[in-house]
Scaffold this motif. Sequence first.
Motif, PDB file in Angstrom:
ATOM      1  N   VAL A 235       0.831  -1.060  -0.005  1.00 28.09           N
ATOM      2  CA  VAL A 235      -0.030   0.072   0.044  1.00 28.09           C
ATOM      3  C   VAL A 235       0.859   1.323  -0.074  1.00 28.09           C
ATOM      4  N   GLY A 236       2.046   1.154   0.669  1.00 31.35           N
ATOM      5  CA  GLY A 236       2.745   2.348   0.724  1.00 31.35           C
ATOM      6  C   GLY A 236       3.457   2.680  -0.485  1.00 31.35           C
ATOM      7  N   TYR A 237       3.861   1.404  -1.210  1.00 32.01           N
ATOM      8  CA  TYR A 237       4.435   1.733  -2.414  1.00 32.01           C
ATOM      9  C   TYR A 237       3.552   2.151  -3.526  1.00 32.01           C
ATOM     10  N   PHE A 238       2.134   1.886  -3.606  1.00 34.59           N
ATOM     11  CA  PHE A 238       1.191   2.349  -4.515  1.00 34.59           C
ATOM     12  C   PHE A 238       0.820   3.828  -4.279  1.00 34.59           C
ATOM     13  N   ILE A 239       0.821   4.258  -3.025  1.00 35.74           N
ATOM     14  CA  ILE A 239       0.434   5.421  -2.579  1.00 35.74           C
ATOM     15  C   ILE A 239       1.767   6.576  -3.169  1.00 35.74           C
ATOM     16  N   ALA A 240       2.909   6.100  -2.749  1.00 30.77           N
ATOM     17  CA  ALA A 240       4.221   6.788  -3.127  1.00 30.77           C
ATOM     18  C   ALA A 240       4.204   6.801  -4.715  1.00 30.77           C
ATOM     19  N   ASP A 241       4.034   5.627  -5.359  1.00 29.22           N
ATOM     20  CA  ASP A 241       4.288   5.911  -6.931  1.00 29.22           C
ATOM     21  C   ASP A 241       2.929   6.615  -7.576  1.00 29.22           C
ATOM     22  N   LEU A 242       1.865   6.685  -7.028  1.00 24.19           N
ATOM     23  CA  LEU A 242       0.664   7.204  -7.637  1.00 24.19           C
ATOM     24  C   LEU A 242       1.064   8.761  -7.369  1.00 24.19           C
ATOM     25  N   ALA A 243       1.494   9.094  -6.372  1.00 22.82           N
ATOM     26  CA  ALA A 243       1.804  10.673  -5.870  1.00 22.82           C
ATOM     27  C   ALA A 243       2.816  10.964  -6.922  1.00 22.82           C
ATOM     28  N   MET A 244       3.992  10.261  -7.333  1.00 23.72           N
ATOM     29  CA  MET A 244       4.813  10.739  -8.232  1.00 23.72           C
ATOM     30  C   MET A 244       4.368  10.783  -9.782  1.00 23.72           C
ATOM     31  N   ILE A 245       3.300   9.787  -9.995  1.00 26.44           N
ATOM     32  CA  ILE A 245       2.562   9.830 -11.321  1.00 26.44           C
ATOM     33  C   ILE A 245       1.510  11.119 -11.388  1.00 26.44           C
ATOM     34  N   PHE A 246       1.053  11.559 -10.437  1.00 31.82           N
ATOM     35  CA  PHE A 246       0.125  12.625 -10.340  1.00 31.82           C
ATOM     36  C   PHE A 246       0.940  13.942 -10.603  1.00 31.82           C
ATOM     37  N   TRP A 247       2.049  14.085  -9.722  1.00 29.87           N
ATOM     38  CA  TRP A 247       2.834  15.059  -9.692  1.00 29.87           C
ATOM     39  C   TRP A 247       3.585  15.508 -10.860  1.00 29.87           C
ATOM     40  N   PHE A 248       4.008  14.510 -11.696  1.00 34.59           N
ATOM     41  CA  PHE A 248       4.739  14.488 -13.028  1.00 34.59           C
ATOM     42  C   PHE A 248       3.841  14.198 -14.031  1.00 34.59           C
ATOM     43  N   TYR A 249       2.704  14.122 -13.846  1.00 35.14           N
ATOM     44  CA  TYR A 249       1.770  13.592 -14.988  1.00 35.14           C
ATOM     45  C   TYR A 249       1.888  14.239 -16.335  1.00 35.14           C
ATOM     46  N   PRO A 250       1.755  13.780 -17.582  1.00 34.96           N
ATOM     47  CA  PRO A 250       1.760  12.471 -17.715  1.00 34.96           C
ATOM     48  C   PRO A 250       3.227  12.091 -18.146  1.00 34.96           C
ATOM     49  N   SER A 251       4.349  12.404 -17.456  1.00 38.98           N
ATOM     50  CA  SER A 251       5.534  12.060 -17.922  1.00 38.98           C
ATOM     51  C   SER A 251       6.021  10.428 -17.376  1.00 38.98           C
ATOM     52  N   LEU A 252       5.455  10.148 -16.258  1.00 43.18           N
ATOM     53  CA  LEU A 252       5.709   8.949 -15.646  1.00 43.18           C
ATOM     54  C   LEU A 252       4.543   7.892 -16.105  1.00 43.18           C
ATOM     55  N   GLY A 253       3.687   8.333 -16.909  1.00 41.59           N
ATOM     56  CA  GLY A 253       2.474   7.208 -17.082  1.00 41.59           C
ATOM     57  C   GLY A 253       1.268   7.978 -17.362  1.00 41.59           C
TER      58      GLY A 253
END
Length: 276
Positions: A124-142
Amino acid sequence: MDLPVNPIMAAKAYKYKAELLLKDYLLADSYVLYAAVLGGILMCKLSYDITHMISSVYFKGYASLTKMQKIEWNNRGMSTVHAIYITIMSAYLVFLSGLFSDNLDGPITFRSSHLSNLTLGVSVGYFIADLAMIFWFYPSLGGMEYVIHHMLSLVCVVYAMLSGEGQLYIYMVLISETTTPGINLRWFLDVAGMKTSKAYLLNGVAMFVTWLVARIILFIYLFYHILINYDQVKQMDTLGCLLVSIAPTILFVMNAVWFSKILRGLKKTLAKRHVE
């Protein structure tokens, strides 16, 4: 007159008391799950930073990458660490631990343990961290497909962790993370300018095989397992039944689409090799 104390018996008594304390007070406390989630986020932060440090020293081309490429490079290092961790833990819990053995009594959909709950907390911690990065740099990380995949995975993992329901199927799905290191390695090779190397070709073949096994065949078996055990599945809460029925189906469709792209890419690479 006091009787002499047997040191062996005393050690066993202290061990027993410690186990009771751990079981009744620490592991039973819901705060431990929250600590596991925070631990997962910390794991992501450390692996991100360690990827940056190692790459800066041992990969000469790292310094010439753009800022966004460096961020994605480090992010993929982070996701690789989580993938290795969750693949090992999922395989252990599903196949080796005996937690989901047919020899145990009770519905298989209601089985959980302290270890299985804590493992999900880290994820859960990983998905939260990765989602935060995806949203912050959207759409560069996916793009949106990554958002849907991570959001769906996060909801399912959180539900299984907090309710203890359907964990077998969650872990069967999480085994599919075994494909992530290969995907990340392919990106690393591409950025490093090694698309014509033998390593790139072998990586494509390995991706095809692991994806076929972990994200196609395993999912088909998962659907079969749900079908033959549906009398146990329907005993779950309504939300749990919906997640078990709908989430794997959506993920399977996404996996099938991505698999077709992997197959086309492998064919293209092999065709170029044949011409050369």
